[in-house]
Motif scaffolding. Structure first.
Motif, PDB file in Angstrom:
ATOM      1  N   VAL A  61       0.827  -1.195   0.000  1.00  0.00           N
ATOM      2  CA  VAL A  61       0.000   0.000   0.000  1.00  0.00           C
ATOM      3  C   VAL A  61       0.866   1.251   0.000  1.00  0.00           C
ATOM      4  O   VAL A  61       1.760   1.398   0.837  1.00  0.00           O
ATOM      5  N   THR A  62       0.602   2.138  -0.963  1.00  0.00           N
ATOM      6  CA  THR A  62       1.339   3.403  -1.041  1.00  0.00           C
ATOM      7  C   THR A  62       0.450   4.617  -0.766  1.00  0.00           C
ATOM      8  O   THR A  62       0.956   5.712  -0.562  1.00  0.00           O
ATOM      9  N   CYS A  63      -0.834   4.416  -0.792  1.00  0.00           N
ATOM     10  CA  CYS A  63      -1.754   5.523  -0.527  1.00  0.00           C
ATOM     11  C   CYS A  63      -2.981   4.980   0.189  1.00  0.00           C
ATOM     12  O   CYS A  63      -3.545   3.949  -0.206  1.00  0.00           O
ATOM     13  N   PHE A  64      -3.381   5.671   1.258  1.00  0.00           N
ATOM     14  CA  PHE A  64      -4.553   5.258   2.048  1.00  0.00           C
ATOM     15  C   PHE A  64      -5.173   6.553   2.552  1.00  0.00           C
ATOM     16  O   PHE A  64      -4.737   7.104   3.554  1.00  0.00           O
ATOM     17  N   ASN A  65      -6.171   7.073   1.826  1.00  0.00           N
ATOM     18  CA  ASN A  65      -6.631   8.426   2.131  1.00  0.00           C
ATOM     19  C   ASN A  65      -7.565   8.461   3.345  1.00  0.00           C
ATOM     20  O   ASN A  65      -7.918   7.421   3.929  1.00  0.00           O
ATOM     21  N   ALA A  66      -7.965   9.676   3.703  1.00  0.00           N
ATOM     22  CA  ALA A  66      -8.762   9.876   4.919  1.00  0.00           C
ATOM     23  C   ALA A  66     -10.111   9.176   4.827  1.00  0.00           C
ATOM     24  O   ALA A  66     -10.609   8.622   5.814  1.00  0.00           O
ATOM     25  N   ALA A  67     -10.739   9.201   3.637  1.00  0.00           N
ATOM     26  CA  ALA A  67     -12.033   8.541   3.488  1.00  0.00           C
ATOM     27  C   ALA A  67     -11.911   7.035   3.653  1.00  0.00           C
ATOM     28  O   ALA A  67     -12.774   6.381   4.251  1.00  0.00           O
ATOM     29  N   ALA A  68     -10.825   6.452   3.153  1.00  0.00           N
ATOM     30  CA  ALA A  68     -10.595   5.012   3.341  1.00  0.00           C
ATOM     31  C   ALA A  68     -10.418   4.688   4.812  1.00  0.00           C
ATOM     32  O   ALA A  68     -10.909   3.663   5.305  1.00  0.00           O
ATOM     33  N   ALA A  69      -9.718   5.563   5.541  1.00  0.00           N
ATOM     34  CA  ALA A  69      -9.538   5.348   6.977  1.00  0.00           C
ATOM     35  C   ALA A  69     -10.873   5.404   7.703  1.00  0.00           C
ATOM     36  O   ALA A  69     -11.140   4.612   8.617  1.00  0.00           O
ATOM     37  N   ARG A  70     -11.734   6.339   7.297  1.00  0.00           N
ATOM     38  CA  ARG A  70     -13.043   6.453   7.935  1.00  0.00           C
ATOM     39  C   ARG A  70     -13.916   5.231   7.655  1.00  0.00           C
ATOM     40  O   ARG A  70     -14.612   4.724   8.536  1.00  0.00           O
ATOM     41  N   ILE A  71     -13.883   4.731   6.431  1.00  0.00           N
ATOM     42  CA  ILE A  71     -14.727   3.599   6.054  1.00  0.00           C
ATOM     43  C   ILE A  71     -14.257   2.304   6.689  1.00  0.00           C
ATOM     44  O   ILE A  71     -15.061   1.490   7.152  1.00  0.00           O
ATOM     45  N   THR A  72     -12.935   2.096   6.736  1.00  0.00           N
ATOM     46  CA  THR A  72     -12.388   0.820   7.214  1.00  0.00           C
ATOM     47  C   THR A  72     -12.024   0.815   8.693  1.00  0.00           C
ATOM     48  O   THR A  72     -11.795  -0.256   9.257  1.00  0.00           O
ATOM     49  N   ALA A  73     -11.968   2.008   9.322  1.00  0.00           N
ATOM     50  CA  ALA A  73     -11.530   2.135  10.717  1.00  0.00           C
ATOM     51  C   ALA A  73     -10.079   1.684  10.886  1.00  0.00           C
ATOM     52  O   ALA A  73      -9.672   1.215  11.955  1.00  0.00           O
ATOM     53  N   VAL A  74      -9.284   1.828   9.824  1.00  0.00           N
ATOM     54  CA  VAL A  74      -7.850   1.520   9.867  1.00  0.00           C
ATOM     55  C   VAL A  74      -7.080   2.823   9.707  1.00  0.00           C
ATOM     56  O   VAL A  74      -7.355   3.606   8.791  1.00  0.00           O
ATOM     57  N   ARG A  75      -6.124   3.085  10.600  1.00  0.00           N
ATOM     58  CA  ARG A  75      -5.343   4.315  10.511  1.00  0.00           C
ATOM     59  C   ARG A  75      -4.400   4.250   9.313  1.00  0.00           C
ATOM     60  O   ARG A  75      -3.821   3.196   9.026  1.00  0.00           O
ATOM     61  N   PRO A  76      -4.226   5.360   8.592  1.00  0.00           N
ATOM     62  CA  PRO A  76      -3.334   5.344   7.426  1.00  0.00           C
ATOM     63  C   PRO A  76      -1.926   4.867   7.754  1.00  0.00           C
ATOM     64  O   PRO A  76      -1.325   4.128   6.964  1.00  0.00           O
TER      65      PRO A  76
END
Length: 394
Positions: A61-76
């Motif tokens: 993984v090279t990019c994990f944006n804020a919306a992905a963090a909100r949806i998955t509950a995983v910190r970037p």
């Protein structure tokens, strides 16, 4: 797609001088300079409304944006640098692990992605996932995997709305169809036992219930056309004042007191081009709403108007229907034109005002509701009066 540097560079269109917010750090796998977005917009992944996850050619993984963090509950910072299957463990609805199943890095080189589908996050929470395979050349090795994540809340709201519509229709159909079936079965089985007056009464009831079913089916068709943007209008000159008086006369003929209705006309009125059947439908719904749910005198006002939302000087015809009943609570004003809203328990499907709004807006007009001066409800709709283009060009 997104090129991100571990040094704090930008991803897919962020200016090189801007530091990247948390969640977008990483290596794009090529070691190149930061990429610029379309027309130099400087778009950063954290500005996207949907979740964005990017993995390099090695599957990390090279990019994990804020919306992905909100949806998955995983910190970037927990996702960046990890294998995609570990950072974003997805399963299909049958419980199979998604990444080994689709094998994006080892599968056919001709694949370009995966269409959006429902997948499960750890804990069983559903998420909508679509994937794009980025290759340097057709059928070449995978250079980057771009994953888009969306929540299912909007889809669930739509599904609930459809379920409510089906339940309402089933409920509204059951009563008249039960009546029709009961009376026709009784008449067929015991025709000779009834007097002519009894037969007439039962047949009139069947006829009224058949009309009720027909109206409900017409409402459903209107809703379908409004939602899909396929509501057809057959514009022609409409005498709006005559249409109003015709509706009022129908109520007085049916037994309502003539003094319960007052029609006010501010002349002269501009020529109105609209669909006469649809205008009748709007007037019928608003007057029925005032008579059934309101009290006292029903006042219908027709006057010329200027449409603020249209080009300056565009003329319109405004029709206002008000009553002297209890009115609509302030907290309910914003829901009046939604599906299934009912102002009282006096029957109805709750679809009429939703259809009225759709018809008025299809004409390019507007409709509002507020409290009348005498305390009741006051509905006002305005239609533009311009003639069709083929006439204005003649």
């Amino acid at each position: 797609m997104t090129n991100v540097r571990t040094s704090g560079g930008v991803a897919d269109a962020a200016p090189a001088a801007d530091p990247a917010p948390h969640g977008s750090h990483g290596q794009d796998g090529s070691g190149g300079a930061p990429a610029q977005g379309p027309a130099g917009l400087g778009l950063h992944p954290d500005e996207l409304p949907d979740g964005l996850v990017v993995a390099d050619e090695n599957g990390r993984v090279t990019c994990f944006n804020a919306a992905a963090a909100r949806i998955t509950a995983v910190r970037p910072d927990e996702a960046i640098g990890r294998p995609l299957e570990s950072a974003l463990p997805l399963e299909d609805l049958d419980g199979r692990r998604w990444w080994p199943l689709t094998d994006p890095y080892g599968g056919l080189a001709t694949r370009v992605g995966q269409p959006e589908r429902n997948l499960l996050l750890p804990g069983g929470r559903e998420v909508l996932v679509s994937v794009r395979y980025v290759r340097e050349r057709p059928a070449g090795p995978l250079r980057r995997l771009v994953v888009q994540l969306r929540g299912t809340d909007a889809r669930r709201r739509t599904e609930r709305s459809h379920a409510e519509l089906i339940a309402t229709v089933a409920h509204e159909l059951r009563s008249p169809l039960t009546s029709v079936k009961g009376f026709t079965a009784t008449l067929l089985a015991k025709w000779e036992r009834f007097t002519d007056d009894q037969k007439r009464l039962m047949l009139e009831t069947v006829d009224a219930d058949a009309d009720r079913v027909t109206r409900l089916i017409a409402e459903l068709l209107d809703i379908s056309r409004i939602d899909s943007g396929r509501l057809e209008l057959r514009r022609q000159p409409v005498d709006i004042v005559a249409a109003v008086r015709r509706h009022v006369q129908a109520y007085t003929t049916a037994g309502h007191r003539p003094d319960r209705f007052e029609v006010k006309v501010a002349a002269p009125l501009p020529a109105l081009w609209a669909d006469p059947d649809k205008v009748d439908q709007v007037l019928g719904n608003l007057l029925e709403n005032a008579v059934r749910h309101g009290e006292g005198r029903v006042t219908i006002e027709v006057a010329p108007a200027l449409l603020k939302a249209r080009p300056e000087g565009t003329e319109g015809t405004a029709v206002t229907v008000s009553d002297e009943g209890p009115g609509i609570p302030e907290e309910s004003m914003s829901r009046v034109f939604t599906r299934f809203w009912r102002g009282s328990k006096r029957g109805g499907t709750g679809l009429g005002l939703y259809i009225v709004k759709g018809i008025v807006e299809a004409h390019g007009g507007t409709i509002t509701v507020e409290r009348a001066a005498c305390g009741g409800a006051r509905f006002r709709f305005t239609l533009p009066v311009g003639a069709p283009a083929f006439l204005s060009q003649a």
